[in-house]
Design an enzyme around this catalytic site. Structure first.
Site, PDB file in Angstrom:
ATOM      1  N   ASP A 137     -11.216   6.426  -1.924  1.00 53.75           N
ATOM      2  CA  ASP A 137     -10.448   6.868  -3.213  1.00 53.75           C
ATOM      3  C   ASP A 137     -10.403   5.705  -4.278  1.00 53.75           C
ATOM      4  O   ASP A 137     -10.260   6.049  -5.391  1.00 53.75           O
ATOM      5  CB  ASP A 137      -8.648   7.052  -2.607  1.00 53.75           C
ATOM      6  CG  ASP A 137      -8.255   6.108  -1.948  1.00 53.75           C
ATOM      7  OD1 ASP A 137      -9.028   5.101  -1.674  1.00 53.75           O
ATOM      8  OD2 ASP A 137      -6.873   6.333  -1.451  1.00 53.75           O
ATOM      9  N   ASP A 148      -1.899  -3.506   2.308  1.00 51.68           N
ATOM     10  CA  ASP A 148      -2.114  -2.295   3.475  1.00 51.68           C
ATOM     11  C   ASP A 148      -2.402  -2.995   4.781  1.00 51.68           C
ATOM     12  O   ASP A 148      -1.754  -2.501   5.816  1.00 51.68           O
ATOM     13  CB  ASP A 148      -3.048  -1.303   3.223  1.00 51.68           C
ATOM     14  CG  ASP A 148      -2.250  -0.629   1.654  1.00 51.68           C
ATOM     15  OD1 ASP A 148      -1.337  -0.397   1.496  1.00 51.68           O
ATOM     16  OD2 ASP A 148      -3.374   0.318   1.482  1.00 51.68           O
TER      17      ASP A 148
END
Ligand SMILES: *[C@@H]1O[C@H](CO)[C@@H](O)[C@H](O)[C@H]1NC(C)=O
Ligand SMILES: *[C@@H]1O[C@H](CO)[C@@H](O)[C@H](O)[C@H]1NC(C)=O
Ligand SMILES: *[C@@H]1O[C@H](CO)[C@@H](O)[C@H](O)[C@H]1NC(C)=O
Ligand SMILES: *[C@@H]1O[C@H](CO)[C@@H](O)[C@H](O)[C@H]1NC(C)=O
Ligand SMILES: *[C@@H]1O[C@H](CO)[C@@H](O)[C@H](O)[C@H]1NC(C)=O
Ligand SMILES: *[C@@H]1O[C@H](CO)[C@@H](O)[C@H](O)[C@H]1NC(C)=O
Length: 846
Positions: A56, A462
């Protein structure tokens, strides 16, 4: 001043931007496990071994025969950073070397650029571009639906692309070179994920385009084309006349669910569709799997779990082209206890799962877990009763059309798959391997090379961050105890470099962690709590004082005493500690420099930096007290008097972002400064070995590193010439030079002097950073952080929920969501149920 600087710059045209004496070889620092969301994986149906994955925010990759992946858009630089957002990928079933991408990062104003279709005739080695007249959103909601770009299998000059934002269906008849809208297709997709925020309020648009290859013959346009649209009403449409006219596929079930995937099983003349009640990638609590018999027009619900009892929708969907009737589907998200993937050998009549309860809390795992490529994917101190291994956010699921044993699927964190899938049907025990080697997708937030320590320490979004004892081998562990999702800041103590501090969010431990072993082991710093906001950190030279700047302001902890507010430093300031004098800290905000000489207890504004309006970064010389550099929106500034006054570096440097120091080429030489700068009008990665007199560009046409304002750069203080670049979505690179170091140049006062007097206008100091360019790009960084994959480390046992402040009242349902991310629904659980934090995006009533 500005004019003086410019005149100096032009007089340096010949010498400042030197012809490079060295060439740099760039490689990824290996983490081996991807580290982010893979929304799409496609295999070419006609050429064995041709497959691609899209990310993405970090571009696309091509699969190699040894299970590794090759990045395809590493040339993307600051001018086209948004090309790393891949919203769709299509591989040509006829001319199998052709591959197409729909690129663009955001369809809202975080990205000012229209999107493009990129086309390649050599499997992605080189690309040509066609600009679209609208935006494309590779990092928008619903980015895992698809594929919304497809090549006609009977006439490969024809492509369709389904747009977002109400722009409808588009068609090319010249291999993707020119495009026009299909005005007879009037369903643009009205669904928005959440109208209350700009990012989630833009229509997801068209989900997928699937040609019925069996309806036509080679050489002429395929007559029957299915299109899935992200809409809670009618959502699957068909043309029987090669796209001239369109109609709803009657009988489509009307539950208000969104069609994520539409996969053709040609031998069965059947279209399989996965539906979820959310657009993804984080949501979905209900849904179905349906098949549509194209010959009879009959729809059949083949959901593995009935609507009445499901608590997930469906995402990834695959058929085995060699074995008609073999179908696989993934729950889009099954947050607890773990993701479920189902497999059917009878066209969906019956299914078997990848794990199953065997009397709570016992689970039969029908897989052998293999993360040898990226051992850090599991925390080896985790005591989770139900470890999350199968994953989450599973939108990409594919079976190799030439090898029924070979399968791949994408999660929010890695790619799993294996080479023994048929064992699912015999011993019911497949090998589930992390197969993302070569994909380096992390968003990097900090890089340090403390002298005497490991090759590198990284802070990433993350996945926490890593102690890299080797640059070419996957780390065995992410930073842990405490284990953070995102590490926002990291620093070392200049005089005692084994002492490291980091700041990052986690479930229940303090958000600040300390190490006295160069980051090999950590302990929680109880000067902070689990609710202390995370942000940039600076550690004093003797390691006794931490300065933290988070969204609540600036805070100081001395000798591990509780963090206390530092009101004299503006919120949002960039910070640095002196690396040689324990008492000095530095801050930059607006155009102003703030200095503390009392271990960050108080700061005073000392000066403003020329005509700048934004200080982007401050760095302190690794061993000389009071030797400070600041990059700004108007260039690079240097102080040798503890930040009291600064001199602007001339030589054509007109803007700078992240930069750092590396070991000098000669003993006693000034450290190499490398970073993203604009020099002589060129914005790229540069280095200077003579304090900014001469510059060499060290990025190249094949390595652009994306958006400069999102990147993190540091030199290597231990190895001359080595430079680290952390990107926003393409992981960490390191560059190694070959050739002769630039000749040393005597450093005179090469720049123009900026105002060095203490500014009288204290009010000006409160100006916060508003440079429009950096604001836009920095926003893209934080969007990734909040909108891409989730942490590896959900702790089932903890029972508090964080996540967005919720004003909703009422009670969620059993197994319902009760917190996380942008969730705005009820946070209370039914009596007897507990709201359990799973990760920063999701808490659930369990
Ligand atoms: C950035 O990429 C563009 C497009 O590929 C290219 O034209 C330009 O020269 C590159 N910029 C630099 C500094 O290399
Ligand atoms: C198709 O393009 C034309 C010309 O740009 C425009 O007027 C029209 O609104 C477009 N239609 C759709 C459905 O996007
Ligand atoms: C589709 O329906 C036709 C007509 O009823 C039937 O002959 C065919 O077997 C069906 N296809 C599948 C795959 O069930
Ligand atoms: C799923 O949606 C269907 C259709 O609206 C509904 O009947 C069913 O109760 C829902 N399932 C759950 C578990 O809420
Ligand atoms: C599958 O194999 C793994 C590793 O050998 C084992 O731990 C697991 O129990 C097996 N699953 C079943 C259901 O036998
Ligand atoms: C650090 O700076 C302070 C204030 O100028 C000075 O008193 C002290 O001697 C310095 N310490 C070192 C180690 O240079």
């Amino acid at each position: 001043m500005l004019w003086t600087a410019a005149l100096i710059a032009s007089s340096f045209v010949e010498s400042a931007l030197a012809a490079a004496s060295q060439t740099y070889t760039w490689k990824n620092v290996v983490t081996g496990g991807g580290g982010g969301f893979t929304p799409g994986i496609v295999f070419n149906p006609s050429a064995k071994g041709v497959a691609y994955a899209r990310t993405d925010i970090g571009g696309p990759y091509r699969l190699n025969s040894d299970d590794t992946w090759t990045p395809l858009l590493d040339w993307v630089n600051n001018t086209n950073w948004h090309d790393w957002g891949i919203d769709a990928i299509a591989t040509d079933p006829v001319d199998t070397d052709r591959v197409y991408l729909a690129v663009g990062m955001y369809t809202i104003d975080w990205d000012p650029n229209d999107g493009s279709i990129l086309r390649s005739t050599d499997q992605g080695d080189t690309w040509a571009e066609t600009k679209l007249p609208f935006k494309v959103g590779g990092n928008m909601p619903g980015r895992g639906v698809g594929e919304r770009l497809a090549v006609d299998p009977n006439d490969n000059s024809i492509l369709y692309f389904g747009a977002r934002s109400g722009h409808g269906l588009w068609k090319s008849t010249d291999y993707g070179e020119t495009w026009s809208n299909v005005t007879s297709f009037t369903w643009t997709g009205t669904y928005v994920q959440d109208a209350s925020s700009e990012y989630t309020a833009d229509p997801v648009g068209i989900a997928w385009v699937t040609f019925d290859s069996t309806s036509g013959s080679s050489g002429s346009a395929t007559p029957r084309i299915f299109v899935g649209v992200v809409d809670t009403g009618e959502s699957v449409f068909v043309s029987e006349d090669a796209g001239e006219t369109w109609s709803w596929v009657s009988g489509e079930p009307q539950y208000g669910f969104l069609p994520h995937k539409g996969v053709l099983s040609p031998a069965e003349k059947t279209l399989y569709i996965s539906y979820s009640n959310g657009a993804g990638p984080y949501d979905g609590t209900n849904g179905t799997v349906h098949k549509y018999n194209i010959s009879s027009g009959v729809w059949t619900d083949i959901s593995p779990t009935s609507m009445a009892s499901t608590y997930y929708g469906y995402g990834g969907l695959a058929v085995d082209l060699q074995v008609p009737g073999t179908v696989m589907v993934a729950a889009l998200n099954c947050w607890w206890p773990d993701e479920i993937i189902f497999r059917s050998l009878d066209s969906g009549a019956t299914w078997s799962p990848i794990w199953a309860w065997n009397g709570y809390p016992s689970i039969d795992y029908y897989y052998t877990y293999d993360i040898s490529n990226a051992p850090w994917l599991q925390d080896d101190t985790s005591t989770d009763e139900f470890p999350v291994r199968v994953g989450w956010m599973v939108e990409a699921l594919a079976i190799d059309p030439f090898d029924s044993n070979h399968w791949l699927y994408g999660t929010g964190e890695t790619i799993y798959g294996g080479h023994d899938l048929l064992k699912w049907d015999t011993s019911h025990n497949v090998t589930l391997s992390s197969l993302a080697v070569g994909i380096e997708e992390m968003a990097v937030l900090g890089l340090i090379t403390p002298p005497g320590g490991p090759a590198l320490l990284s802070a990433v979004g993350d996945d926490g961050g890593f102690y890299h004892s080797s640059l070419d081998t996957a780390p065995s562990q992410a930073f842990h105890t405490p284990t953070d999702g995102t590490t926002n800041g990291i620093d070392y103590a200049g005089n005692q470099p084994a002492n490291i501090v980091r700041s990052g969010a986690n479930d229940d431990l303090p958000t600040v962690a300390l190490s006295s072993s160069f980051g090999q082991s950590w302990y929680a710093d109880y000067a902070a709590s689990s609710s202390t906001g995370t942000g940039a950190v600076a550690l004093s030279a003797n390691a006794d004082t931490i300065l933290l700047v988070n969204s609540d302001g600036a805070f100081r902890s001395h000798s591990q005493a509780t963090f206390a507010a530092v009101s004299s430093l503006p919120s949002g300031a960039v910070i640095a500690s002196d690396k040689a004098n324990n008492t000095f800290f530095y801050g930059g905000s607006g155009s102003a420099i703030y200095v503390s000489s009392d271990t960050a207890t108080t700061f005073s504004k000392t000066t403003t930096l020329g005509s700048s309006t934004t200080v982007h970064a401050i760095r302190a010389h690794p061993s000389v007290a009071g030797d400070i550099w600041a990059s700004t929106d108007t260039g690079l500034f240097h102080s040798t008097d503890f930040g009291a006054s600064f001199t602007q570096i001339g030589s054509g440097c007109t803007e700078g972002w992240s930069f750092g120091f590396g070991k000098a080429s000669t003993t006693g030489g000034y450290p190499v400064i490398s970073g993203f700068f604009t020099v002589e009008g060129v914005t790229a990665l540069f280095k200077t070995e003579d304090e900014g007199v001469n510059w060499e560009m060290i990025s190249d046409a094949a390595h652009g590193f994306g958006a400069v304002a999102s990147n993190v750069v540091n030199g290597d203080l231990q190895t001359y010439g080595r430079v680290f670049v952390g990107t926003n979505g393409r992981g960490i690179f390191y560059g190694v030079p070959s050739g002769t170091p630039p000749a040393a140049t005597a450093v005179a006062s090469s720049g123009s002097s900026s105002s060095s007097s203490t500014s009288a206008s204290a009010s000006a100091s409160a100006t916060t950073a508003t440079g429009s360019k950096s604001t836009t790009l920095v926003t893209s960084t934080s969007a990734k952080t909040t909108a891409t994959s989730t942490s590896t480390t959900s702790t089932k046992a903890s029972s508090t929920t964080t996540g967005a402040a919720s004003s909703a009242t009422g009670t969620s349902t059993a197994y319902g969501q009760c917190g996380g991310g942008s969730y705005s629904g009820p946070t209370a659980c039914p009596s007897g149920w507990t709201c359990t934090y799973e990760n920063e995006f999701y808490s659930q009533c369990t």
